[in-house]
Design an enzyme around this catalytic site. Structure first.
Site, mmCIF file in Angstrom:
data_model
loop_
_atom_site.group_PDB
_atom_site.id
_atom_site.type_symbol
_atom_site.label_atom_id
_atom_site.label_comp_id
_atom_site.label_asym_id
_atom_site.label_seq_id
_atom_site.Cartn_x
_atom_site.Cartn_y
_atom_site.Cartn_z
ATOM 1 N N HIS A 115 0.719 -1.234 0.015
ATOM 2 C CA HIS A 115 -0.046 0.027 -0.110
ATOM 3 C C HIS A 115 0.775 1.134 -0.038
ATOM 4 O O HIS A 115 1.571 1.475 0.781
ATOM 5 C CB HIS A 115 -0.732 0.270 1.220
ATOM 6 C CG HIS A 115 -1.776 1.196 1.469
ATOM 7 N ND1 HIS A 115 -1.656 1.971 2.614
ATOM 8 C CD2 HIS A 115 -2.366 1.903 0.389
ATOM 9 C CE1 HIS A 115 -2.589 3.045 2.364
ATOM 10 N NE2 HIS A 115 -3.031 2.925 1.005
ATOM 11 N N ARG A 140 1.675 23.012 0.952
ATOM 12 C CA ARG A 140 1.233 21.737 0.161
ATOM 13 C C ARG A 140 0.872 20.680 0.897
ATOM 14 O O ARG A 140 1.742 20.062 1.494
ATOM 15 C CB ARG A 140 2.137 21.694 -1.020
ATOM 16 C CG ARG A 140 1.810 20.297 -2.121
ATOM 17 C CD ARG A 140 0.363 20.706 -2.910
ATOM 18 N NE ARG A 140 0.429 19.579 -3.658
ATOM 19 C CZ ARG A 140 -0.932 18.690 -3.716
ATOM 20 N NH1 ARG A 140 -1.758 18.954 -2.657
ATOM 21 N NH2 ARG A 140 -1.134 17.997 -4.475
ATOM 22 N N CYS A 150 6.559 23.802 -5.822
ATOM 23 C CA CYS A 150 5.727 22.732 -6.094
ATOM 24 C C CYS A 150 5.834 22.219 -7.778
ATOM 25 O O CYS A 150 5.937 23.283 -8.367
ATOM 26 C CB CYS A 150 4.280 22.994 -5.741
ATOM 27 S SG CYS A 150 2.964 21.513 -6.359
ATOM 28 N N TYR A 167 3.929 13.012 -10.134
ATOM 29 C CA TYR A 167 4.857 13.890 -10.446
ATOM 30 C C TYR A 167 5.642 13.573 -11.697
ATOM 31 O O TYR A 167 6.773 13.268 -11.462
ATOM 32 C CB TYR A 167 5.637 14.235 -9.158
ATOM 33 C CG TYR A 167 4.931 15.103 -7.953
ATOM 34 C CD1 TYR A 167 4.117 16.280 -8.194
ATOM 35 C CD2 TYR A 167 4.450 14.283 -6.772
ATOM 36 C CE1 TYR A 167 3.554 16.819 -7.197
ATOM 37 C CE2 TYR A 167 3.885 14.829 -6.037
ATOM 38 C CZ TYR A 167 3.208 16.126 -6.100
ATOM 39 O OH TYR A 167 2.587 16.867 -5.039
ATOM 40 N N HIS A 171 -13.412 8.863 -3.774
ATOM 41 C CA HIS A 171 -13.517 7.381 -3.740
ATOM 42 C C HIS A 171 -14.755 6.842 -4.377
ATOM 43 O O HIS A 171 -14.827 5.806 -4.758
ATOM 44 C CB HIS A 171 -12.950 6.809 -2.571
ATOM 45 C CG HIS A 171 -11.642 7.455 -2.116
ATOM 46 N ND1 HIS A 171 -11.597 7.903 -0.980
ATOM 47 C CD2 HIS A 171 -10.607 7.368 -2.628
ATOM 48 C CE1 HIS A 171 -10.415 8.373 -0.767
ATOM 49 N NE2 HIS A 171 -9.641 7.904 -1.676
#
Length: 567
Positions: free
Chosen positions: A129, A229, A276, A410, A153
């Site tokens: 996970h 962030r 970011c 990313y 979800h």
């Protein structure tokens, strides 16, 4: 000084921002806005934030569903299905009492959850996970209350994945009004810190906000204006009990308290900019096409002085042969207390000129909770996503971190690739960032003002003028050598003054502030800036050739519209 204001979908505060997409002189994208009118004291409204369309969830994404660690949940555009699809409709499904489900909780060999009236065995997903042990919050009971908070979800593709773990139904004897009883879930964000109202908020849960104009116009960003962030909530961690575990390639571990780090290793200070990967994403959306993610303007970047101990020193103390690394060690992985994970190449981690820190101070004070208190990684020159906050574990490995934020989020793809076509394994994770610059202040100055007249004297001007300022930055520690500015949308160019600073570090980890002052009569309708680093990398002029559906690493010329005050 006039400035631009942000209008957000949420009820958040609406502070100032100069990063308004200008109409300028030449249309460049599907949506444009009028240049700012300096004759008015109020900024013109902007289009509201665009909601992003989440990427297709791959096979492993179920883990994020039950643990609520998928990013950007509060602003995601989702398809809300009524419930997971029916399974084994032709035969009687096994039935389980809720007591049995509870026995398959955190400490059980097999981990079960319920969703609606159905039971799922998710044991096989626990070890890999990406969100770490956060998933264990849901096992042994219903996941429904988590999904009521993390609504991203509730979409069919997640239900389809969940259905592969279906093992039966909840026994009707345990249902109340035909449903599994669900307790109210404690709000995981209730202990988040109070934030400065001047921050430009893009999402409240998790909290994401960019630095306002006043914070961008200083070399060192004040702590309370440093952009934030978050991918989840701010974890509750305490300096006295916080531990860092270093795990070697052979599985051996060594543990350090914060006091161990402070007493055993020399403190180092560096000045470093964190940016970011989505900084200026909205500019790409406005000037090219829709992008997925928070629609940051130009304030998802800030600069601070950081202090801590060098990672290479700690690795050496833990037993790593940093000067003769085993060939199988390729990456250093990091885990945070809230289950965030990332990694950097081993070469960066042990480079004596790489200045990678385990930092516990920011601008001379202990880290703020939003910025990693009591301990965080600081990988200067790399995208901020690699500087893991609330760090609890450092692991040497032959592979990069398996987290969602390393393997998927990313990365960049070609302008012809959409989210459905993206082969995530084919693209490397973002580490160093390209050259960047932006205009953060555009103001009229006059010789009739005492303060302005002093500035004009420096530049040999005696007439009404315009002062333009901003930041420039390049990843990898590459120094900015030139900033080119234009007052007529790039038809003619001038060089801005690079302002002096007292940055610390082995390389140029901090941004460079710049300024240009020109007579007002020379100004057109659109100011433009581009920077050049010491490797002569520069910014592209247009957005479309560098478009990527995630809107990462937006670095095209920054344009700001201008309209002179009426005489």
């Amino acid at each position: 000084m006039n400035s631009f204001r942000t209008i957000l979908r949420s009820s958040a505060i609406k502070p100032k921002s100069i990063f308004k997409t200008p109409d300028c002189l030449i249309p460049r994208g599907p949506r444009h806005q009028q240049p700012f009118d300096f004759s008015s004291s109020k900024a013109q409204p902007r289009n509201p934030l665009s909601r992003w369309q989440p990427k297709r969830v791959a096979a492993s994404a179920f883990a994020f569903a039950v643990s609520a660690v998928l990013v950007n949940f509060s602003y995601a555009q989702t398809v809300h299905a009524e419930s997971p699809p029916d399974t084994n409709s032709q035969t009687q499904s096994p039935r389980f009492r809720l007591d049995e489900v509870r026995r398959h909780g955190r400490d059980a060999e097999e981990k079960w959850i319920t969703k609606g009236n159905k039971v799922y065995n998710i044991t096989d997903w626990i070890p890999g996970h990406p969100g770490g042990e956060v998933i264990l919050r849901a096992v042994g009971g219903p996941v429904d209350q988590y999904w009521n908070i993390f609504t991203i979800h509730k979409k069919q593709e997640v239900y389809d994945i969940l259905d592969t773990f279906y093992i039966g139904d909840v026994d009707p004897q345990d249902l109340v009004d035909g449903k599994v009883p669900v307790e109210q879930l404690a709000d995981p964000f209730k202990n988040d810190p109070k934030r400065d109202e001047r921050l430009i908020v893009h999402s409240a849960r998790p909290f994401n906000a960019e630095t306002p104009e006043e914070g961008l116009n200083a070399f060192i960003t004040p702590d309370d204006l440093f952009y934030v962030r978050q991918h989840m909530w701010v974890p509750e961690v305490f300096e006295d009990s916080h531990k860092l575990v270093v795990e070697l390639e052979d599985g051996q571990e060594k543990e350090y308290s914060l006091q161990d780090l402070k007493k055993k290793f020399k403190e180092h200070s560096i000045t470093a900019t964190l940016q970011c990967s989505g900084n200026r994403r909205k500019h790409m959306t406005d000037e090219s096409r829709s992008t997925n993610g928070l629609q940051w303007e130009g304030g998802a970047i800030s600069n601070a002085e950081w202090a801590g101990v060098r990672l290479r020193d700690v690795l050496k103390d833990a037993g790593v042969q940093i000067d003769d690394l085993p060939s199988e060690i390729k990456h250093v992985q990091f885990e945070g207390a809230e289950a965030y994970g990332a990694s950097i190449p081993i070469e960066k981690a042990v480079d004596q000129f790489g200045d990678v820190l385990l930092a516990y101070k920011m601008n001379g004070k202990p880290l703020a909770p939003d910025h990693g208190y009591p301990l965080r990684l600081l990988a200067p020159g790399n995208v901020a996503a690699r500087s893991v906050k609330w760090i609890t574990r450092v692991r040497l490995s032959d592979e990069e971190s398996t987290s969602q934020w390393q393997r998927r989020d990313y990365k960049c793809f070609g302008p012809n690739i959409g989210s459905q076509q993206a082969d995530w394994d084919s693209a490397p994770a973002i580490q160093e960032t390209p050259v960047q610059s932006a205009i953060t202040s555009l103001r009229d100055v006059t010789p009739h003002s005492t303060q302005d007249s002093k500035l004009l004297q420096v530049y040999g001007l005696e007439e009404d003028s315009i002062a333009v300022e901003g930041y420039s930055y390049a990843g990898g520690g590459r120094r900015i050598i030139r900033v080119d500015v234009s007052a007529d949308d790039g038809r003619t160019w001038h060089q801005a003054e690079l302002l002096p600073d007292k940055a610390k570090g082995a390389k140029a980890w901090a941004w460079s502030r710049w300024r240009w002052v020109l007579p007002r009569q020379q100004a057109g309708r659109c100011f433009v800036v581009k920077a050049v680093d010491e490797a002569y990398n520069t910014q592209p002029g247009e957005y479309e050739p560098n478009y990527n559906f995630r809107g990462n690493l937006t670095s095209s010329w920054h344009r700001v519209g201008y309209r002179a005050k009426p005489s």
